[in-house]
Scaffold this active site. Structure first.
Site, mmCIF file in Angstrom:
data_model
loop_
_atom_site.group_PDB
_atom_site.id
_atom_site.type_symbol
_atom_site.label_atom_id
_atom_site.label_comp_id
_atom_site.label_asym_id
_atom_site.label_seq_id
_atom_site.Cartn_x
_atom_site.Cartn_y
_atom_site.Cartn_z
ATOM 1 N N HIS A 143 0.899 -1.323 -0.091
ATOM 2 C CA HIS A 143 0.115 0.002 -0.050
ATOM 3 C C HIS A 143 0.950 1.340 0.085
ATOM 4 O O HIS A 143 1.951 1.214 0.454
ATOM 5 C CB HIS A 143 -0.900 -0.079 1.368
ATOM 6 C CG HIS A 143 0.004 0.016 2.451
ATOM 7 N ND1 HIS A 143 0.523 -1.191 3.236
ATOM 8 C CD2 HIS A 143 0.333 1.113 3.328
ATOM 9 C CE1 HIS A 143 1.122 -0.625 4.133
ATOM 10 N NE2 HIS A 143 1.072 0.544 4.565
ATOM 11 N N HIS B 42 5.518 6.215 -1.133
ATOM 12 C CA HIS B 42 6.293 4.971 -1.325
ATOM 13 C C HIS B 42 5.314 3.900 -1.185
ATOM 14 O O HIS B 42 4.266 3.821 -0.247
ATOM 15 C CB HIS B 42 7.560 5.223 -0.765
ATOM 16 C CG HIS B 42 7.232 4.867 0.903
ATOM 17 N ND1 HIS B 42 6.784 6.088 1.656
ATOM 18 C CD2 HIS B 42 7.233 3.607 1.679
ATOM 19 C CE1 HIS B 42 6.595 5.589 2.965
ATOM 20 N NE2 HIS B 42 6.946 4.123 2.947
#
Length: 169
Positions: free
Chosen positions: A34, A115
């Protein structure tokens, strides 16, 4: 209860991330790959309906975001986390900022570095070896994400979706 707000990338990108996470991320079984939009926060059962209302309103105002993965990178020397770096596009930065507004108003604990984590809690040597290998690989990937998710943490430490919000709907 502890909540968090994330983007889940496509299955293709999740499969790439998981190919590393299985081996290098002790949180592999607790949450799928995620991109964190808002770090975990505590909200009571009485307050969660207000949070959901706020997120529904935000989702109507915001448009789907383009996720552009550019390379593998690391937070070292601060910590030994290796991640797939996402380009901090204006739409992604705006989405992150909105997750700290209204009933969720707060100051982010860290500067937002979009990220997808692929490795963490590595020894210094292991971090150096893994990062060296990954930096030689092409991480280029681009996709449009049209939803974000409010997650909550279960007693066993794993995270599950509380509600999904479609961007621009």
């Amino acid at each position: 209860m502890k909540y968090g707000i994330v983007l889940f990338p496509s299955k293709k990108l999740q499969d790439i991330a998981n190919s590393y996470r299985k081996r290098y991320d002790p949180n592999y079984a607790l949450i799928p790959p995620h991109l964190t939009l808002r770090t975990p926060f505590e909200v009571s059962e009485d307050e969660i309906s207000g949070v959901v209302r706020h997120l529904r309103e935000l989702s109507k105002e915001l448009k789907p975001v383009t996720l552009k993965i550019t390379k593998f990178s690391s937070f070292a020397p601060v910590n030994n986390v290796i991640y797939m770096k996402a380009e901090p596009t204006e739409e992604l930065m705006q989405l992150h900022e909105k997750m700290y507004s209204g009933v969720l108003e707060d100051k982010p604990e860290y500067a937002f570095v979009p990220h997808v984590t692929v490795a963490q809690k590595l020894s210094d040597d292991e971090h150096s070896d893994v990062l060296g290998t990954l930096k030689m690989r092409d991480a280029s990937h681009e996709e449009v994400i049209d939803r974000f998710h409010l997650l909550y943490q279960l007693d066993n430490g794993s995270w599950t979706v509380y509600e999904t919000f479609i961007l621009g709907a």
